[in-house]
Design a protein around this motif. Structure first.
Motif, PDB file in Angstrom:
ATOM      1  N   PHE A  74      42.694  42.172  64.104  1.00  0.00           N
ATOM      2  CA  PHE A  74      42.754  42.498  65.525  1.00  0.00           C
ATOM      3  C   PHE A  74      41.614  43.436  65.901  1.00  0.00           C
ATOM      4  O   PHE A  74      40.908  43.214  66.896  1.00  0.00           O
ATOM      5  CB  PHE A  74      44.108  43.134  65.847  1.00  0.00           C
ATOM      6  N   LEU A  75      41.422  44.486  65.103  1.00  0.00           N
ATOM      7  CA  LEU A  75      40.341  45.437  65.374  1.00  0.00           C
ATOM      8  C   LEU A  75      38.984  44.755  65.269  1.00  0.00           C
ATOM      9  O   LEU A  75      38.088  44.984  66.094  1.00  0.00           O
ATOM     10  CB  LEU A  75      40.412  46.618  64.399  1.00  0.00           C
ATOM     11  N   GLY A  76      38.836  43.909  64.240  1.00  0.00           N
ATOM     12  CA  GLY A  76      37.565  43.219  64.046  1.00  0.00           C
ATOM     13  C   GLY A  76      37.189  42.340  65.220  1.00  0.00           C
ATOM     14  O   GLY A  76      36.026  42.309  65.645  1.00  0.00           O
ATOM     15  N   LYS A  77      38.165  41.645  65.773  1.00  0.00           N
ATOM     16  CA  LYS A  77      37.896  40.729  66.880  1.00  0.00           C
ATOM     17  C   LYS A  77      37.710  41.446  68.214  1.00  0.00           C
ATOM     18  O   LYS A  77      36.998  40.959  69.100  1.00  0.00           O
ATOM     19  CB  LYS A  77      39.034  39.716  66.992  1.00  0.00           C
ATOM     20  N   GLU A  78      38.351  42.601  68.375  1.00  0.00           N
ATOM     21  CA  GLU A  78      38.300  43.313  69.639  1.00  0.00           C
ATOM     22  C   GLU A  78      37.113  44.280  69.754  1.00  0.00           C
ATOM     23  O   GLU A  78      36.780  44.720  70.849  1.00  0.00           O
ATOM     24  CB  GLU A  78      39.609  44.096  69.851  1.00  0.00           C
ATOM     25  N   SER A  79      36.490  44.613  68.626  1.00  0.00           N
ATOM     26  CA  SER A  79      35.393  45.586  68.641  1.00  0.00           C
ATOM     27  C   SER A  79      34.094  44.956  69.114  1.00  0.00           C
ATOM     28  O   SER A  79      33.841  43.768  68.889  1.00  0.00           O
ATOM     29  CB  SER A  79      35.196  46.170  67.235  1.00  0.00           C
ATOM     30  N   HIS A  80      33.272  45.775  69.753  1.00  0.00           N
ATOM     31  CA  HIS A  80      31.955  45.296  70.167  1.00  0.00           C
ATOM     32  C   HIS A  80      31.019  45.164  68.961  1.00  0.00           C
ATOM     33  O   HIS A  80      30.165  44.283  68.920  1.00  0.00           O
ATOM     34  CB  HIS A  80      31.341  46.268  71.188  1.00  0.00           C
ATOM     35  N   TYR A  81      31.183  46.074  68.009  1.00  0.00           N
ATOM     36  CA  TYR A  81      30.375  46.050  66.790  1.00  0.00           C
ATOM     37  C   TYR A  81      31.275  46.366  65.606  1.00  0.00           C
ATOM     38  O   TYR A  81      32.250  47.107  65.728  1.00  0.00           O
ATOM     39  CB  TYR A  81      29.239  47.077  66.863  1.00  0.00           C
ATOM     40  N   ILE A  82      30.912  45.811  64.434  1.00  0.00           N
ATOM     41  CA  ILE A  82      31.727  45.989  63.236  1.00  0.00           C
ATOM     42  C   ILE A  82      30.931  46.690  62.130  1.00  0.00           C
ATOM     43  O   ILE A  82      29.797  46.290  61.816  1.00  0.00           O
ATOM     44  CB  ILE A  82      32.223  44.631  62.694  1.00  0.00           C
ATOM     45  N   LEU A  83      31.524  47.715  61.560  1.00  0.00           N
ATOM     46  CA  LEU A  83      31.028  48.309  60.320  1.00  0.00           C
ATOM     47  C   LEU A  83      31.956  47.793  59.227  1.00  0.00           C
ATOM     48  O   LEU A  83      33.115  48.205  59.145  1.00  0.00           O
ATOM     49  CB  LEU A  83      31.055  49.846  60.397  1.00  0.00           C
ATOM     50  N   HIS A  84      31.447  46.861  58.430  1.00  0.00           N
ATOM     51  CA  HIS A  84      32.296  46.116  57.509  1.00  0.00           C
ATOM     52  C   HIS A  84      32.527  46.919  56.228  1.00  0.00           C
ATOM     53  O   HIS A  84      31.677  46.960  55.342  1.00  0.00           O
ATOM     54  CB  HIS A  84      31.646  44.776  57.189  1.00  0.00           C
ATOM     55  N   ALA A  85      33.715  47.517  56.112  1.00  0.00           N
ATOM     56  CA  ALA A  85      34.047  48.343  54.945  1.00  0.00           C
ATOM     57  C   ALA A  85      34.907  47.535  53.971  1.00  0.00           C
ATOM     58  O   ALA A  85      36.027  47.935  53.618  1.00  0.00           O
ATOM     59  CB  ALA A  85      34.783  49.607  55.386  1.00  0.00           C
ATOM     60  N   PHE A  86      34.371  46.425  53.530  1.00  0.00           N
ATOM     61  CA  PHE A  86      35.149  45.523  52.674  1.00  0.00           C
ATOM     62  C   PHE A  86      35.192  46.007  51.225  1.00  0.00           C
ATOM     63  O   PHE A  86      34.170  46.416  50.663  1.00  0.00           O
ATOM     64  CB  PHE A  86      34.557  44.118  52.710  1.00  0.00           C
ATOM     65  N   VAL A  87      36.366  45.937  50.624  1.00  0.00           N
ATOM     66  CA  VAL A  87      36.529  46.155  49.178  1.00  0.00           C
ATOM     67  C   VAL A  87      37.461  45.066  48.663  1.00  0.00           C
ATOM     68  O   VAL A  87      38.392  44.643  49.352  1.00  0.00           O
ATOM     69  CB  VAL A  87      37.111  47.558  48.862  1.00  0.00           C
ATOM     70  N   GLU A  88      37.220  44.619  47.454  1.00  0.00           N
ATOM     71  CA  GLU A  88      38.045  43.549  46.890  1.00  0.00           C
ATOM     72  C   GLU A  88      39.452  44.024  46.574  1.00  0.00           C
ATOM     73  O   GLU A  88      40.431  43.298  46.747  1.00  0.00           O
ATOM     74  CB  GLU A  88      37.385  42.993  45.621  1.00  0.00           C
ATOM     75  N   ASN A  89      39.542  45.256  46.070  1.00  0.00           N
ATOM     76  CA  ASN A  89      40.848  45.812  45.734  1.00  0.00           C
ATOM     77  C   ASN A  89      40.753  47.324  45.656  1.00  0.00           C
ATOM     78  O   ASN A  89      39.658  47.896  45.784  1.00  0.00           O
ATOM     79  CB  ASN A  89      41.366  45.235  44.406  1.00  0.00           C
ATOM     80  N   GLU A  90      41.895  47.960  45.430  1.00  0.00           N
ATOM     81  CA  GLU A  90      41.948  49.400  45.278  1.00  0.00           C
ATOM     82  C   GLU A  90      41.913  49.760  43.799  1.00  0.00           C
ATOM     83  O   GLU A  90      42.276  48.955  42.938  1.00  0.00           O
ATOM     84  CB  GLU A  90      43.239  49.959  45.913  1.00  0.00           C
ATOM     85  N   ALA A  91      41.503  50.960  43.498  1.00  0.00           N
ATOM     86  CA  ALA A  91      41.522  51.423  42.106  1.00  0.00           C
ATOM     87  C   ALA A  91      42.952  51.676  41.644  1.00  0.00           C
ATOM     88  O   ALA A  91      43.240  51.681  40.444  1.00  0.00           O
ATOM     89  CB  ALA A  91      40.695  52.703  41.972  1.00  0.00           C
ATOM     90  N   CYS A  92      43.841  51.878  42.584  1.00  0.00           N
ATOM     91  CA  CYS A  92      45.260  52.062  42.289  1.00  0.00           C
ATOM     92  C   CYS A  92      45.777  50.879  41.465  1.00  0.00           C
ATOM     93  O   CYS A  92      45.521  49.719  41.810  1.00  0.00           O
ATOM     94  CB  CYS A  92      46.037  52.163  43.604  1.00  0.00           C
ATOM     95  N   PRO A  93      46.489  51.144  40.352  1.00  0.00           N
ATOM     96  CA  PRO A  93      46.961  50.039  39.494  1.00  0.00           C
ATOM     97  C   PRO A  93      47.877  49.062  40.226  1.00  0.00           C
ATOM     98  O   PRO A  93      48.009  47.902  39.813  1.00  0.00           O
ATOM     99  CB  PRO A  93      47.695  50.758  38.360  1.00  0.00           C
ATOM    100  N   ASN A 141      47.338  48.367  43.404  1.00  0.00           N
ATOM    101  CA  ASN A 141      46.510  47.889  44.507  1.00  0.00           C
ATOM    102  C   ASN A 141      47.120  48.256  45.864  1.00  0.00           C
ATOM    103  O   ASN A 141      47.062  47.488  46.832  1.00  0.00           O
ATOM    104  CB  ASN A 141      46.327  46.363  44.427  1.00  0.00           C
ATOM    105  N   LEU A 142      47.675  49.490  45.919  1.00  0.00           N
ATOM    106  CA  LEU A 142      48.333  49.928  47.142  1.00  0.00           C
ATOM    107  C   LEU A 142      47.734  51.218  47.708  1.00  0.00           C
ATOM    108  O   LEU A 142      47.377  51.262  48.887  1.00  0.00           O
ATOM    109  CB  LEU A 142      49.836  50.140  46.888  1.00  0.00           C
TER     110      LEU A 142
END
Length: 321
Positions: free
Chosen positions: A131-150, A152-153
């Protein structure tokens, strides 16, 4: 079971996981990052940074970094925004909204309200299709595949990625502003860097303890003056002009070379033409003079008028070194 080894391996895995996520962020930089940076740079308003949960904590750190590097910024908690704090947003402000998922209930409520005022909205999210991605004028893409948390939470890699993108934004803005160390010091006057770049000799000179004796003063008078003012030195003045200094080292050398000193006066043991500085120079410059000449005191004078003694210990107390 070796718990030490287990703990260290866990720590190493976390650090490696986060560093991998950060290194991969460069693959998600787009023209949106550059355009967003230019809009913030050219804005006549402030940068408002908002978020919820752990992203809100990251938002506060980003705001602190931006404020200290020349970009006026304020933090807006996403949950509080809909209960009155939205009033802090001004027409010319630019807004960054931070959310890993981009789909949290608070964000879905807040984003339409922010856009209603016509402000430029920059979304920082891991999901550009959110929702935020589609509604924003510009995107700062902070993508990560997973968390370091065992499990993944717990936000680990994701919040680090947000923080790093915030730092990248701050540095890019610094470079656009040609922000120098002197500018940084203005926003950090109480820190070591601020003192190093801003503090002048006159700002820390103790003018109530200005040791001085006449050229004809007895050695006893010289010793008493050095002891009383506790700076390890006294200036020798003639008609208010500095003609020399006497240090406690000069006293020791005199005692080593003479069985008696009753026939000696100040001018006999003084060091002529001592190094002196103007009170308007930076303390950091004075420190360089002290270090380059392997001395611990400097005479301070303005236009030939004796102002006092600057001691290395005074500089050390300020934490400049």
């Amino acid at each position: 079971m070796d718990t030490t080894s287990t703990i260290l391996n866990s720590a190493k895995n976390t650090i490696l996981a986060e560093s991998k996520s950060i290194s991969e962020l460069v693959n998600y930089l787009t023209d949106d990052f550059a355009e967003a940076t230019k809009i913030i740079f050219n804005s006549k308003g402030r940068l408002v940074v908002t978020g919820i949960g752990k992203s809100a904590i990251i938002a506060q750190k980003i705001v602190a970094t931006l404020n200290s590097t020349g970009t006026p910024s304020v933090f807006l908690h996403a949950a509080e925004a809909v209960h009155g704090d939205l009033g802090m947003v001004l027409p010319e402000d630019v807004i960054i909204c931070i959310s890993k998922s981009g789909n949290s209930p608070e964000i879905k409520v807040l984003v339409p309200l922010l856009k209603r005022f016509g402000n430029t909205l920059i979304g920082m999210t891991a999901d550009t299709n959110s929702f935020l991605g589609k509604e924003s004028h510009y995107i700062l893409h902070a993508f990560v595949e997973n968390e370091a948390c065992p499990n993944n939470l717990a936000p680990t890699n994701s919040t680090t990625a947000q923080l790093v993108l915030g730092d990248a934004l701050a540095v890019a803005l610094m470079e656009l502003r040609h922000f120098k160390s002197e500018d940084f010091a203005i926003y950090h006057p109480g820190g070591a860097l601020g003192k190093k770049l801003l503090l002048k000799v006159k700002d820390m000179l103790d003018t109530t303890h200005t040791p001085q004796v006449a050229p004809e003063a007895s050695i006893k008078k010289v010793i008493m003056e050095i002891s009383e003012k506790r700076l390890g030195v006294t200036a020798v003045l003639e008609n208010k002009a500095i003609i020399g200094i006497i240090t406690d080292g000069d006293i020791r050398r005199m005692l080593n070379n003479n069985d008696t000193f009753t026939h000696l006066v100040a001018k006999d043991i003084m060091t002529k033409n001592p190094k002196h500085i103007n009170s308007n120079i930076l303390v950091s410059e004075a420190l360089n003079i002290l270090e380059n000449n392997a001395i611990t005191q400097l005479v301070v004078s303005d236009d030939g008028i004796y102002k006092g003694i600057l001691h290395l210990h005074d500089i050390l107390k300020e934490g400049i070194v």
